[in-house]
Design an enzyme around this catalytic site. Structure first.
Site, PDB file in Angstrom:
ATOM      1  N   GLU A  49       0.883  -1.157   0.000  1.00 27.44           N
ATOM      2  CA  GLU A  49       0.000   0.000   0.000  1.00 27.44           C
ATOM      3  C   GLU A  49       0.927   1.215   0.000  1.00 27.44           C
ATOM      4  O   GLU A  49       1.837   1.289   0.833  1.00 27.44           O
ATOM      5  CB  GLU A  49      -0.877   0.041   1.255  1.00 27.44           C
ATOM      6  CG  GLU A  49      -1.844   1.224   1.217  1.00 27.44           C
ATOM      7  CD  GLU A  49      -2.591   1.484   2.521  1.00 27.44           C
ATOM      8  OE1 GLU A  49      -2.240   0.877   3.542  1.00 27.44           O
ATOM      9  OE2 GLU A  49      -3.524   2.316   2.489  1.00 27.44           O
ATOM     10  N   ARG A 274       5.311 -12.591   9.358  1.00 30.58           N
ATOM     11  CA  ARG A 274       6.073 -11.406   8.991  1.00 30.58           C
ATOM     12  C   ARG A 274       7.364 -11.361   9.796  1.00 30.58           C
ATOM     13  O   ARG A 274       7.492 -12.004  10.836  1.00 30.58           O
ATOM     14  CB  ARG A 274       5.238 -10.153   9.250  1.00 30.58           C
ATOM     15  CG  ARG A 274       4.851  -9.992  10.699  1.00 30.58           C
ATOM     16  CD  ARG A 274       4.360  -8.584  11.075  1.00 30.58           C
ATOM     17  NE  ARG A 274       4.225  -7.678   9.975  1.00 30.58           N
ATOM     18  CZ  ARG A 274       3.061  -7.207   9.541  1.00 30.58           C
ATOM     19  NH1 ARG A 274       1.943  -7.566  10.114  1.00 30.58           N
ATOM     20  NH2 ARG A 274       3.021  -6.351   8.539  1.00 30.58           N
ATOM     21  N   LYS A 284       4.545   0.320  10.354  1.00 33.95           N
ATOM     22  CA  LYS A 284       4.542   1.589   9.651  1.00 33.95           C
ATOM     23  C   LYS A 284       4.102   2.713  10.566  1.00 33.95           C
ATOM     24  O   LYS A 284       4.601   3.835  10.472  1.00 33.95           O
ATOM     25  CB  LYS A 284       3.586   1.515   8.450  1.00 33.95           C
ATOM     26  CG  LYS A 284       4.211   0.955   7.203  1.00 33.95           C
ATOM     27  CD  LYS A 284       3.264   1.173   6.028  1.00 33.95           C
ATOM     28  CE  LYS A 284       3.518   0.151   4.939  1.00 33.95           C
ATOM     29  NZ  LYS A 284       2.492   0.212   3.894  1.00 33.95           N
TER      30      LYS A 284
END
Length: 576
Positions: A49, A274, A284
């Site tokens: 994204e 992850r 983020k």
RNA sequence: UGGGGUGUAGCCAAGCGGUAAGGCACCGGGUUUUGGUCCCGGCAUGCGGAGGUUCGAAUCCUCCCACCCCAGCCA
């Protein structure tokens, strides 16, 4: 030899097939899919994204997705998951592309955007409405939340759930036409408000957002949700294996449901854990907070785990890729020790970085028996690991700088560097012996007087006499002044984000950056250019920072060399 | 007290019924004009726990425990 071969157990993968054993569970799944005929090719995608910069966790995903495509002779697309116009920006798209390219991957002409599929998605939504599988809901966000139920109680159906197909069609069309304000209506899938999987309790497919999209501009005022956009985008692109992280495991039934209702090409979603790295944060949100709050100097601050930060720190794409293959791929939550990353960059740079000498904390040394104005050019090897890198000349003269750490007036046990009366080697130069220690009025050592042995030119002695230490040095009158930035771990805690009641910023390492405004480097470094990497002998690996100017070179320390002496010293201090 | 996952060494991670790979870290030793690199050696009688099946279990079965994710009109 041939009979021996005949007696060996049969290899399953002989012949022209590549002898690639699956190296993780995803490859096992893919190979099974290929074998069973579920798919006849492999096509993956990396779907960021564009709302932030890529970090090393993304590198794991990039290496995985592009690596799989490469291994199985398939393709990997780059697709921007740009379904939320309020968070996304062109700046991030540009940065992401640069980072993926830098890491060493090529998506060819397959640069896609979920926003390219908005029209198709809209048509498919209409199709679902017609099949009675989607409806327009007038409930507010708050009401929808209440109607959803809880983890342990089922939800209840919206009063708008059973509108007629015609009404839904008309309302949805008017949503698109901009007739309704933000938040007043949504399009929902009609699945099961009692499902134990909350994702199946009539998930929202579209929300109204009168916002300008960085690519579609004002064309749309309704935007698809992730779940509605992602699988269908995968399908459109012919993705066979849609690899994502663990938190989407619960979404897989929904991913499958949409595809099945539409009856379109059905990719397979596979989830993996992850990457987490010790002594840093990877979300983020937190990274953004560090940038916005001025705790670091931007997304590419060399202390950041972002790819741009690591690049500026001096990390190579090769080292990062090596790291990504070493950590493996699995489904268990984990925190990889950052020392593995450090090992990877040392391993790479050891073979490739030219050696140079630089003195960070200078101590003046006068070679009292060396002729006043004499200068000798000493020959130095550029890289002992790679002879092809050749040699260079380093000037030697009467006044030198050595590292303050390399002298002790009162040397502790096991310290075998310079001390009063002791002889050491100056790398590629001469043996020197300390004959006098000069101090200022405060008792601070300001200068050393040494003698050199002219018979040891180059650093060898004919009599076979041994010295225990070899020091790096620069000639005071020839050295070029440089600025050095010593970077250390950004956090003091192995898992700064892992404390329930404490903010991760409480664990910031106040010493993560130490700037040495004036250090000295051998003259050959004078024309180094931004991005060039070197090993400063006995110190570590350094890279020229883009902040460098004509008259001021700036070096960032990528990682120090392993330091056995520091370890010994620490142990001795701990013992006493 | 729902659903979905995961537990193998300090950190990752192989293992797929035949007797615990590998890497990082750590600890010894050797080589060395970088206390770097390199080389050699050490590091799980044990696989979250307890039962069971089997000649044989980290692998199969049962129960239990711990941890992670899910109640955005974020992705």
């Amino acid at each position: 030899m041939t009979d021996r071969k005949a007696s060996e157990p049969k290899e399953e993968n002989n012949g022209n097939e590549k002898s690639t054993r699956p190296s993780n569970f995803i490859e096992e799944i893919i190979e099974e899919d290929l074998r069973s005929g579920r798919y006849d090719r492999v096509h993956t995608r990396f779907p960021p994204e564009p709302n932030g910069y890529l970090h090393i966790g993304h590198a794991k995903s990039i290496c995985l997705n592009f690596g799989l495509a490469e291994k199985y002779g398939g393709l990997c697309n780059l697709r921007f998951d740009d379904t939320n116009p309020v968070k996304e920006e062109q700046e991030y798209i540009d940065a992401i592309k640069e980072d993926v390219r830098w890491l060493g991957f090529d998506w060819g002409d397959r640069e896609y955007y979920a926003s390219d599929y908005f029209e198709q998605l809209y048509e498919w939504a209409v199709e679902l409405i017609k099949k009675g599988k989607a409806y327009v809901d007038d409930l507010s966000a708050e009401e929808i939340r209440q109607y959803r139920g809880t983890l342990t109680e089922p939800g209840k159906e919206s009063p708008y759930r059973n509108r007629s197909v015609e009404e839904n069609l008309e309302l949805f069309q008017r949503m698109r036409a901009g007739e309704f304000p933000d938040g007043s209506k949504v399009l929902r899938a009609k699945i099961d408000m009692a499902s134990p999987n909350l994702n199946l309790r009539d998930p929202v497919m579209y929300r109204i957002l009168h916002a300008r999209h960085h690519r579609t501009g004002e064309k749309w005022c309704i935007y698809p949700m992730y779940d509605w956009a992602h699988g269908q985008s995968d399908s459109i692109e012919g993705i066979t294996h849609s690899i994502c992280t663990l938190e989407f495991e619960d979404h897989r039934p929904l991913y499958d449901w949409f595809l099945d209702q539409l009856g379109i090409f059905h990719p397979r979603q596979i989830e993996f854990a992850r990457l987490n790295l010790s002594y840093t944060v990877m979300s983020k949100r937190m990274l953004n907070e560090l940038v916005q709050g001025g705790y670091v100097n931007g997304w590419d601050d060399p202390r950041m785990p972002t790819l741009s930060g690591l690049r500026r720190r001096g990390y190579t794409p090769e080292a990062i890729r090596d790291f990504c293959t070493r950590i493996g791929v699995a489904k268990a939550d984990s925190i990889v020790d950052i020392s593995l990353l450090e090992h990877c960059i040392r391993d790479d740079l050891n073979k490739r970085a030219p050696r140079r000498m630089a003195v960070l904390r200078p101590l003046k040394v006068v070679i009292v028996n060396y002729p006043e104005n004499q200068v000798e050019e000493m020959e130095a090897v550029n890289n002992p690991e790679d002879e092809s890198m050749g040699t260079r000349k380093v000037p030697f003269s009467r006044v030198l700088y050595i590292e303050r750490d390399d002298f002790r007036e009162d040397p502790p046990k096991k310290f075998f560097r310079l001390a009063p009366g002791r002889e050491v080697r100056l790398r590629y130069a001469y043996y020197i012996k300390c004959v006098d220690v000069i101090k200022d009025e405060n008792g601070e050592i300001v200068e050393l007087h040494c003698t050199y042995d002219p018979e040891t030119r180059g650093g060898w002695s004919k009599d076979g006499r041994k010295v225990k230490a070899t020091l790096h040095w620069v000639s005071a009158s020839h050295a070029v002044p440089i600025e050095v930035r010593l970077y250390d771990r950004l956090f003091n805690d192995p898992n700064p984000a892992g404390h329930k009641d404490r903010d991760f910023k409480e664990f910031l390492n106040p010493e993560s950056l130490e700037t040495i405004p004036r250090a000295w480097a051998e003259p050959s470094l004078a024309n180094a250019r931004a991005g060039e990497r070197f090993q400063f002998e006995r110190l570590g690996y350094f890279v020229v920072d883009p902040d460098s100017t004509e008259n001021q070179l700036v070096f960032n320390r990528t990682v120090p060399l392993r330091d056995t002496w520091a370890k010994i010293e620490k142990k001795m201090k701990g013992a006493s």
